[in-house]
Design a protein around this motif. Sequence first.
Motif, mmCIF file in Angstrom:
data_model
loop_
_atom_site.group_PDB
_atom_site.id
_atom_site.type_symbol
_atom_site.label_atom_id
_atom_site.label_comp_id
_atom_site.label_asym_id
_atom_site.label_seq_id
_atom_site.Cartn_x
_atom_site.Cartn_y
_atom_site.Cartn_z
ATOM 1 N N GLY A 1 -2.770 3.382 4.493
ATOM 2 C CA GLY A 1 -3.505 2.128 4.471
ATOM 3 C C GLY A 1 -3.939 1.656 5.841
ATOM 4 O O GLY A 1 -3.465 2.137 6.866
ATOM 5 N N PRO B 1 -7.228 -0.245 2.194
ATOM 6 C CA PRO B 1 -6.027 -0.820 2.800
ATOM 7 C C PRO B 1 -4.710 -0.375 2.163
ATOM 8 O O PRO B 1 -3.675 -0.400 2.814
ATOM 9 C CB PRO B 1 -6.216 -2.325 2.627
ATOM 10 N N THR B 2 -4.737 0.027 0.899
ATOM 11 C CA THR B 2 -3.489 0.412 0.233
ATOM 12 C C THR B 2 -3.451 1.870 -0.213
ATOM 13 O O THR B 2 -2.377 2.413 -0.443
ATOM 14 C CB THR B 2 -3.240 -0.474 -1.006
ATOM 15 N N GLU B 3 -4.609 2.505 -0.347
ATOM 16 C CA GLU B 3 -4.637 3.850 -0.920
ATOM 17 C C GLU B 3 -5.205 4.920 0.002
ATOM 18 O O GLU B 3 -5.087 6.104 -0.277
ATOM 19 C CB GLU B 3 -5.393 3.825 -2.252
ATOM 20 N N LYS C 1 -1.735 8.230 -1.886
ATOM 21 C CA LYS C 1 -1.065 6.981 -1.533
ATOM 22 C C LYS C 1 0.444 7.038 -1.748
ATOM 23 O O LYS C 1 1.181 6.218 -1.225
ATOM 24 C CB LYS C 1 -1.658 5.814 -2.313
#
Length: 149
Positions: free
Chosen positions: A100, A119-121, A79
């Motif tokens: 993401g 969604p973020t990582e 990420k």
Amino acid sequence: MAKVEAVCISERKGMKKHPVELIELKRDYGIVGDAHAGNWHRQVSLLAKESVDTMRISGLTLLPGDFAENILTSGIVLKELPVGTRLSVGEAILEITQIGKECHTDCEIKRLTGKCVMPTEGVFARVLQGGIVRPDDPVTIQSNKKVNI
């Protein structure tokens, strides 16, 4: 050392990804036999085992492929890599194209826990050089210089 923990595919869109013994990556296409392959910027999805472990704290039993990742890694903080980073993964070379992705509206994990790490990582990549990728293959950063896609 960073390595591949598992490789997963789904033969049809909308189906859960499942672990396989190996995947064959094809330049500018993605994973042979995976429903999400094609000439676009999200040919391969990657997620770090460490990200999945943060979700396991919620008491979930999670298996490789549960976040729709094609390649589950360990020992590398995916990420934090910028778009344009090139990774050597097994015999293949990938270039990160997106970090993401919005969860599906019916994401079971998000419904159960109120959050999801994809969604973020999760990261997405295109295949620059094809080859075979198996669990335990090394993952190395070739270049993390931002490039235009």
